[in-house]
Write a protein that holds these residues in place. Structure first.
Motif, PDB file in Angstrom:
ATOM      1  N   ASP A  27       0.814  -1.210   0.000  1.00  0.00           N
ATOM      2  CA  ASP A  27       0.000   0.000   0.000  1.00  0.00           C
ATOM      3  C   ASP A  27       0.854   1.269   0.000  1.00  0.00           C
ATOM      4  N   SER A  28       2.135   1.128  -0.267  1.00  0.00           N
ATOM      5  CA  SER A  28       3.054   2.262  -0.250  1.00  0.00           C
ATOM      6  C   SER A  28       3.218   2.860  -1.641  1.00  0.00           C
ATOM      7  N   TRP A  29       3.942   3.955  -1.706  1.00  0.00           N
ATOM      8  CA  TRP A  29       4.506   4.450  -2.946  1.00  0.00           C
ATOM      9  C   TRP A  29       5.873   3.785  -3.115  1.00  0.00           C
ATOM     10  N   ALA A  30       6.445   3.891  -4.307  1.00  0.00           N
ATOM     11  CA  ALA A  30       7.755   3.274  -4.521  1.00  0.00           C
ATOM     12  C   ALA A  30       8.582   4.086  -5.514  1.00  0.00           C
ATOM     13  N   VAL A  31       9.878   4.053  -5.309  1.00  0.00           N
ATOM     14  CA  VAL A  31      10.846   4.590  -6.272  1.00  0.00           C
ATOM     15  C   VAL A  31      11.738   3.452  -6.719  1.00  0.00           C
ATOM     16  N   LEU A  32      11.758   3.192  -8.022  1.00  0.00           N
ATOM     17  CA  LEU A  32      12.673   2.242  -8.643  1.00  0.00           C
ATOM     18  C   LEU A  32      13.680   3.059  -9.450  1.00  0.00           C
ATOM     19  N   PHE A  33      14.969   2.957  -9.083  1.00  0.00           N
ATOM     20  CA  PHE A  33      15.972   3.701  -9.850  1.00  0.00           C
ATOM     21  C   PHE A  33      17.061   2.737 -10.310  1.00  0.00           C
ATOM     22  N   SER A  34      17.478   2.921 -11.565  1.00  0.00           N
ATOM     23  CA  SER A  34      18.279   1.890 -12.229  1.00  0.00           C
ATOM     24  C   SER A  34      19.676   2.384 -12.583  1.00  0.00           C
ATOM     25  N   HIS A  35      20.577   1.401 -12.748  1.00  0.00           N
ATOM     26  CA  HIS A  35      21.989   1.669 -13.004  1.00  0.00           C
ATOM     27  C   HIS A  35      22.513   0.709 -14.075  1.00  0.00           C
ATOM     28  N   ARG A  80      10.795  16.304  -3.883  1.00  0.00           N
ATOM     29  CA  ARG A  80       9.906  17.436  -4.144  1.00  0.00           C
ATOM     30  C   ARG A  80       8.718  17.012  -5.007  1.00  0.00           C
ATOM     31  N   VAL A  81       9.009  16.225  -6.044  1.00  0.00           N
ATOM     32  CA  VAL A  81       7.944  15.771  -6.932  1.00  0.00           C
ATOM     33  C   VAL A  81       6.991  14.828  -6.201  1.00  0.00           C
ATOM     34  N   ILE A  82       7.527  13.969  -5.354  1.00  0.00           N
ATOM     35  CA  ILE A  82       6.662  13.064  -4.590  1.00  0.00           C
ATOM     36  C   ILE A  82       5.727  13.857  -3.689  1.00  0.00           C
ATOM     37  N   ASP A  83       6.229  14.920  -3.072  1.00  0.00           N
ATOM     38  CA  ASP A  83       5.350  15.779  -2.267  1.00  0.00           C
ATOM     39  C   ASP A  83       4.192  16.302  -3.118  1.00  0.00           C
ATOM     40  N   SER A  84       4.500  16.725  -4.340  1.00  0.00           N
ATOM     41  CA  SER A  84       3.456  17.218  -5.230  1.00  0.00           C
ATOM     42  C   SER A  84       2.505  16.098  -5.643  1.00  0.00           C
ATOM     43  N   LEU A  85       3.051  14.951  -6.002  1.00  0.00           N
ATOM     44  CA  LEU A  85       2.213  13.831  -6.428  1.00  0.00           C
ATOM     45  C   LEU A  85       1.248  13.408  -5.319  1.00  0.00           C
ATOM     46  N   GLN A  86       1.746  13.330  -4.106  1.00  0.00           N
ATOM     47  CA  GLN A  86       0.896  12.895  -2.998  1.00  0.00           C
ATOM     48  C   GLN A  86      -0.156  13.949  -2.660  1.00  0.00           C
ATOM     49  N   LEU A  87       0.228  15.229  -2.726  1.00  0.00           N
ATOM     50  CA  LEU A  87      -0.732  16.295  -2.460  1.00  0.00           C
ATOM     51  C   LEU A  87      -1.834  16.317  -3.506  1.00  0.00           C
ATOM     52  N   THR A  88      -1.437  16.261  -4.777  1.00  0.00           N
ATOM     53  CA  THR A  88      -2.426  16.388  -5.850  1.00  0.00           C
ATOM     54  C   THR A  88      -3.260  15.119  -6.018  1.00  0.00           C
ATOM     55  N   ARG A 128       9.439   8.660   5.604  1.00  0.00           N
ATOM     56  CA  ARG A 128       8.472   9.573   6.212  1.00  0.00           C
ATOM     57  C   ARG A 128       7.283   9.817   5.291  1.00  0.00           C
ATOM     58  N   ARG A 129       7.490   9.681   3.990  1.00  0.00           N
ATOM     59  CA  ARG A 129       6.429   9.897   2.999  1.00  0.00           C
ATOM     60  C   ARG A 129       5.757   8.588   2.568  1.00  0.00           C
ATOM     61  N   ASN A 130       6.058   7.498   3.272  1.00  0.00           N
ATOM     62  CA  ASN A 130       5.506   6.178   2.933  1.00  0.00           C
ATOM     63  C   ASN A 130       5.924   5.757   1.526  1.00  0.00           C
ATOM     64  N   VAL A 131       7.191   5.980   1.208  1.00  0.00           N
ATOM     65  CA  VAL A 131       7.752   5.622  -0.100  1.00  0.00           C
ATOM     66  C   VAL A 131       8.852   4.586   0.098  1.00  0.00           C
ATOM     67  N   PHE A 141      11.703   5.667 -11.745  1.00  0.00           N
ATOM     68  CA  PHE A 141      10.257   5.456 -11.866  1.00  0.00           C
ATOM     69  C   PHE A 141       9.633   5.640 -10.483  1.00  0.00           C
ATOM     70  N   VAL A 142       8.644   6.526 -10.387  1.00  0.00           N
ATOM     71  CA  VAL A 142       7.843   6.632  -9.172  1.00  0.00           C
ATOM     72  C   VAL A 142       6.526   5.918  -9.438  1.00  0.00           C
ATOM     73  N   VAL A 143       6.174   5.004  -8.546  1.00  0.00           N
ATOM     74  CA  VAL A 143       4.980   4.174  -8.702  1.00  0.00           C
ATOM     75  C   VAL A 143       4.070   4.418  -7.509  1.00  0.00           C
ATOM     76  N   GLY A 144       2.782   4.613  -7.775  1.00  0.00           N
ATOM     77  CA  GLY A 144       1.817   4.855  -6.709  1.00  0.00           C
ATOM     78  C   GLY A 144       1.299   3.580  -6.089  1.00  0.00           C
ATOM     79  N   PRO A 145       0.550   3.693  -4.995  1.00  0.00           N
ATOM     80  CA  PRO A 145      -0.053   2.506  -4.367  1.00  0.00           C
ATOM     81  C   PRO A 145      -0.986   1.748  -5.306  1.00  0.00           C
ATOM     82  N   ASP A 146      -1.492   2.446  -6.332  1.00  0.00           N
ATOM     83  CA  ASP A 146      -2.346   1.787  -7.325  1.00  0.00           C
ATOM     84  C   ASP A 146      -1.538   1.051  -8.382  1.00  0.00           C
TER      85      ASP A 146
END
Length: 218
Positions: free
Chosen positions: A29-37, A161-169, A61-64, A134-139
């Motif tokens: 039920d969290s958000w996620a960040v997948l970052f690749s190398h 910063r973008v995650i703050d906006s995504l979660q707010l909006t 703190r942002r449930n990510v 990639f930022v992925v939502g709980p959905d």
């Protein structure tokens, strides 16, 4: 396969430095960040992995949830983690996906579908397209895609910063203006009529009819 914002994030099973996962189950039920190398033991990526470990409490703190990926094995990842801690002061405190079979990189459109062979025989330049966030939502839908060249380190403060906006909006009918940061004024979403806006927000400042500015909702 081309991944776009709004698409379902492809699900997969993979070995990581913290055991085998199924991506969607791991997100929960969290958000996620997948970052690749593109490869282990590369200089720019070393700095990124260390900095991400340093600021991971901000993501928590942002449930990510945070997860990395590199085109190498978990054994290589473990050796790299020691170098990261030695040179950056912080070892990865999140899982790193072993993508030495190229499965995830191909699923996410970072390498061509026909990519094959031994990952150890490939150079970072062979995998240079594997530099995404990639930022992925709980959905389980993709909310943000960033693509960086090998020579430019990523700005993970910007990702926060973008995650703050995504979660707010996601929770309020607003949009955030250029360079917006937490606590600053926002704009009423264009999909909201003036009548609806009066019910939701009461009054607003409008330098133009289509620019309706209100304080950030709590």
């Amino acid at each position: 396969m081309t991944i776009q914002i709004g698409h379902d994030a492809p699900d997969f099973e993979a070995e990581t430095t913290e055991g085998r996962i199924r991506f969607h189950d791991w997100i929960g039920d969290s958000w996620a960040v997948l970052f690749s190398h593109p490869k282990d033991f590369t200089p720019v990526c070393t700095t990124e992995l260390g900095y991400m470990a340093k600021i991971k409490p901000e993501f928590d703190r942002r449930n990510v949830k945070v997860i990395g990926l590199s085109i190498d094995s978990t054994g290589d990842h473990e050796g790299w983690a020691r170098d990261i801690e030695e040179t950056q002061g912080h070892a990865p405190n999140y899982p790193l996906i072993a993508d030495d079979d190229f499965n995830v990189a191909k699923l996410y459109g970072m390498l061509p579908a026909e990519t094959s062979g031994d990952a150890k025989g490939r150079t970072p330049a062979d995998n240079q397209t594997v530099r995404n966030v990639f930022v992925v939502g709980p959905d389980k839908k993709v909310k943000l895609i960033l693509v960086y060249p090998m020579t430019t380190g990523r700005n993970f403060d910007e990702v926060l910063r973008v995650i703050d906006s995504l979660q707010l909006t996601a929770n309020h009918k607003v949009s955030t203006p250029v360079n917006w940061r937490q606590g600053e004024d926002v704009m009423i979403a264009g999909s909201v009529s003036d009548d609806q806006a009066k019910e939701l927000f009461g009054e607003w400042d409008a330098p133009k009819p289509y620019i309706r500015i209100v304080p950030q909702p709590a």
